[in-house]
Scaffold this motif. Sequence first.
Motif, PDB file in Angstrom:
ATOM      1  N   ILE A 233       0.913  -0.953   0.144  1.00 35.71           N
ATOM      2  CA  ILE A 233       0.136   0.019   0.048  1.00 35.71           C
ATOM      3  C   ILE A 233       0.774   1.323  -0.080  1.00 35.71           C
ATOM      4  N   LEU A 234       1.900   1.291   1.000  1.00 33.47           N
ATOM      5  CA  LEU A 234       2.711   2.459   0.968  1.00 33.47           C
ATOM      6  C   LEU A 234       3.425   2.655  -0.381  1.00 33.47           C
ATOM      7  N   LYS A 235       4.223   1.431  -1.096  1.00 30.57           N
ATOM      8  CA  LYS A 235       4.830   1.729  -2.197  1.00 30.57           C
ATOM      9  C   LYS A 235       3.885   2.290  -3.159  1.00 30.57           C
ATOM     10  N   ILE A 240       8.785   6.422  -0.208  1.00 31.77           N
ATOM     11  CA  ILE A 240      10.000   6.401  -0.227  1.00 31.77           C
ATOM     12  C   ILE A 240      10.862   5.428   0.460  1.00 31.77           C
ATOM     13  N   LEU A 241      11.516   4.593  -0.238  1.00 35.44           N
ATOM     14  CA  LEU A 241      12.672   3.280   0.426  1.00 35.44           C
ATOM     15  C   LEU A 241      11.656   2.770   1.613  1.00 35.44           C
ATOM     16  N   SER A 261       8.972   6.795   4.006  1.00 39.41           N
ATOM     17  CA  SER A 261       8.753   8.393   4.262  1.00 39.41           C
ATOM     18  C   SER A 261       8.330   9.113   3.120  1.00 39.41           C
ATOM     19  N   GLY A 262       7.669  10.244   3.299  1.00 40.43           N
ATOM     20  CA  GLY A 262       6.945  11.117   2.157  1.00 40.43           C
ATOM     21  C   GLY A 262       7.765  12.157   1.762  1.00 40.43           C
ATOM     22  N   THR A 263       7.545  12.799   0.881  1.00 41.02           N
ATOM     23  CA  THR A 263       8.232  13.955   0.247  1.00 41.02           C
ATOM     24  C   THR A 263       7.886  15.114   0.951  1.00 41.02           C
ATOM     25  N   SER A 264       6.772  15.125   1.814  1.00 37.79           N
ATOM     26  CA  SER A 264       6.342  16.485   2.506  1.00 37.79           C
ATOM     27  C   SER A 264       5.589  16.014   3.859  1.00 37.79           C
ATOM     28  N   VAL A 265       5.454  16.790   4.684  1.00 33.15           N
ATOM     29  CA  VAL A 265       4.533  16.287   5.869  1.00 33.15           C
ATOM     30  C   VAL A 265       2.989  15.906   5.268  1.00 33.15           C
ATOM     31  N   ARG A 266       2.658  16.712   4.338  1.00 29.08           N
ATOM     32  CA  ARG A 266       1.313  16.438   3.894  1.00 29.08           C
ATOM     33  C   ARG A 266       1.190  14.947   3.098  1.00 29.08           C
ATOM     34  N   HIS A 267       2.342  14.559   2.646  1.00 32.65           N
ATOM     35  CA  HIS A 267       2.428  13.370   1.613  1.00 32.65           C
ATOM     36  C   HIS A 267       2.534  12.097   2.618  1.00 32.65           C
ATOM     37  N   ALA A 268       3.250  12.385   3.873  1.00 25.97           N
ATOM     38  CA  ALA A 268       3.530  11.451   5.037  1.00 25.97           C
ATOM     39  C   ALA A 268       2.322  11.083   5.754  1.00 25.97           C
ATOM     40  N   SER A 269       1.461  12.351   5.942  1.00 27.37           N
ATOM     41  CA  SER A 269       0.187  12.029   6.644  1.00 27.37           C
ATOM     42  C   SER A 269      -0.694  11.270   5.682  1.00 27.37           C
ATOM     43  N   PHE A 311       7.494   8.690   7.831  1.00 27.72           N
ATOM     44  CA  PHE A 311       8.317   9.902   8.293  1.00 27.72           C
ATOM     45  C   PHE A 311       8.244  10.957   7.142  1.00 27.72           C
ATOM     46  N   TYR A 312       8.180  12.303   7.437  1.00 31.11           N
ATOM     47  CA  TYR A 312       8.580  13.449   6.220  1.00 31.11           C
ATOM     48  C   TYR A 312      10.159  12.970   6.152  1.00 31.11           C
ATOM     49  N   ASP A 313      10.724  12.925   4.874  1.00 33.30           N
ATOM     50  CA  ASP A 313      11.785  12.219   4.703  1.00 33.30           C
ATOM     51  C   ASP A 313      13.285  12.943   5.414  1.00 33.30           C
ATOM     52  N   PHE A 314      13.234  14.255   5.608  1.00 33.08           N
ATOM     53  CA  PHE A 314      14.353  14.538   6.197  1.00 33.08           C
ATOM     54  C   PHE A 314      14.344  14.350   7.725  1.00 33.08           C
ATOM     55  N   VAL A 315      13.254  14.134   8.392  1.00 29.96           N
ATOM     56  CA  VAL A 315      12.958  13.533   9.778  1.00 29.96           C
ATOM     57  C   VAL A 315      13.690  12.141   9.781  1.00 29.96           C
ATOM     58  N   ARG A 316      13.028  11.338   8.789  1.00 31.58           N
ATOM     59  CA  ARG A 316      13.569   9.963   9.016  1.00 31.58           C
ATOM     60  C   ARG A 316      15.155   9.911   8.807  1.00 31.58           C
ATOM     61  N   GLN A 317      15.855  10.993   8.169  1.00 37.37           N
ATOM     62  CA  GLN A 317      17.242  10.849   8.247  1.00 37.37           C
ATOM     63  C   GLN A 317      17.846  11.390   9.476  1.00 37.37           C
ATOM     64  N   GLU A 318      17.168  12.039  10.073  1.00 43.80           N
ATOM     65  CA  GLU A 318      17.675  12.645  11.550  1.00 43.80           C
ATOM     66  C   GLU A 318      17.460  11.398  12.517  1.00 43.80           C
ATOM     67  N   TYR A 319      16.356  10.779  12.524  1.00 36.99           N
ATOM     68  CA  TYR A 319      16.276   9.739  13.621  1.00 36.99           C
ATOM     69  C   TYR A 319      16.840   8.453  13.195  1.00 36.99           C
ATOM     70  N   ARG A 320      16.929   7.925  12.044  1.00 38.44           N
ATOM     71  CA  ARG A 320      17.717   6.738  11.662  1.00 38.44           C
ATOM     72  C   ARG A 320      17.169   5.501  12.176  1.00 38.44           C
ATOM     73  N   LEU A 321      15.910   5.341  12.296  1.00 38.93           N
ATOM     74  CA  LEU A 321      15.066   4.348  12.848  1.00 38.93           C
ATOM     75  C   LEU A 321      15.527   3.129  12.806  1.00 38.93           C
ATOM     76  N   GLU A 322      15.901   2.720  11.363  1.00 36.34           N
ATOM     77  CA  GLU A 322      16.249   1.249  10.851  1.00 36.34           C
ATOM     78  C   GLU A 322      17.540   0.824  11.687  1.00 36.34           C
ATOM     79  N   ASP A 323      18.452   1.795  12.180  1.00 32.74           N
ATOM     80  CA  ASP A 323      19.601   1.625  13.004  1.00 32.74           C
ATOM     81  C   ASP A 323      19.228   0.796  14.167  1.00 32.74           C
ATOM     82  N   LEU A 324      18.044   1.227  14.806  1.00 33.76           N
ATOM     83  CA  LEU A 324      17.549   0.644  16.164  1.00 33.76           C
ATOM     84  C   LEU A 324      16.975  -0.937  15.563  1.00 33.76           C
TER      85      LEU A 324
END
Length: 333
Positions: A233-235, A240-241, A261-269, A311-324
């Motif tokens: 569904i998300l793809k 994104i990724l 992640s989405g390209t914007s906050v609106r896209h993420a929502s 995530f909004y894509d820039f926020v995803r890069q900040e938190y790097r959830l996948e590393d957890l």
Amino acid sequence: MDKIGIFGGSFDPIHFGHINSMTTVREKMGLDRVLVVPTAESPLKVKTQGESPEARWAMIEAGLSHQSEEFQISDLEIKRGGTSYTVDTLRELQNSGSEDQFFLIIGLDQLQQFDQWKNFDEILNRVDLIVTSRPGLHFPKIARQFPREIAEWIEDFDGQVAMLKNGRSIYFVQLEDVEASSSEIRRKIRLGQPIHGMVPSEVASYIEEHQLYAALNKKIGDFEKFTHFSADILKDHGGILVRAFDLREINSPSEFGLVTSGTSVRHASSLAEKLIEETRKKYGVWPQGIEGLKEGRWVVVDYGSLLVHVFYDFVRQEYRLEDLWKEGKEIKL
């Protein structure tokens, strides 16, 4: 003339945080009674998987069984059905000929969005507000820290009581923090974890006896298959990724994790909303919890054994959830 506090909510389920709030407010404000009003459907909450009004009512009765007669349950909103608006409840109570003085009890988080309530100005004209503390939030210290539409009503504020221009007041009551939330309790139940210390024993027994909050897992069944469905569904809607992880072998609050992640906050929502919509169509369930949907920076959609992070894509890069989750097993999509 009695002083009556009105304490509304979904109570899905009632927990010690609710009970602490109503007992503390009654004692500190000298209320004669607290009227507990379970909603039929909350107007400001995103729809989530929960129990029926009848089950929620029964849990409130069980939870308050050892409390005094100063706590009464009202079925006004459940009987009315549909979306529950506080202003309608106040009209019904005050138009019944009662001469009692009513106080509306809300949390500080609710005050912050109070100007979004239906006819909030009429509510401020009808009753005084009692605002209780919330963990992580701070009471306003000056009038300018109130929501703008509420600040315009304030005549004077000493840090504890706001006197309004119409003669009404907003009182602030500090609570002892109680670590309990209905969404976390529902999550623990679905994961088979104990909820002792979060709800009265009578409520825990009722939940166990009637096997409440288990429908979501039963309807979804295979959560690995559901993770693939969600990823698709998300793809399909431009996520994104999209990455999925099997977390069953590591210490994690869920068995599976999905991130995109989405390209914007609106896209993420929008991605989260589309996932919720398509899951409802296929499986007939709502998520058991949703966070961040309005802001769109980091949206969490909680299906119990699957947690979806959008995530909004820039926020995803900040938190790097996948590393957890790197100690888990990545699922090939």
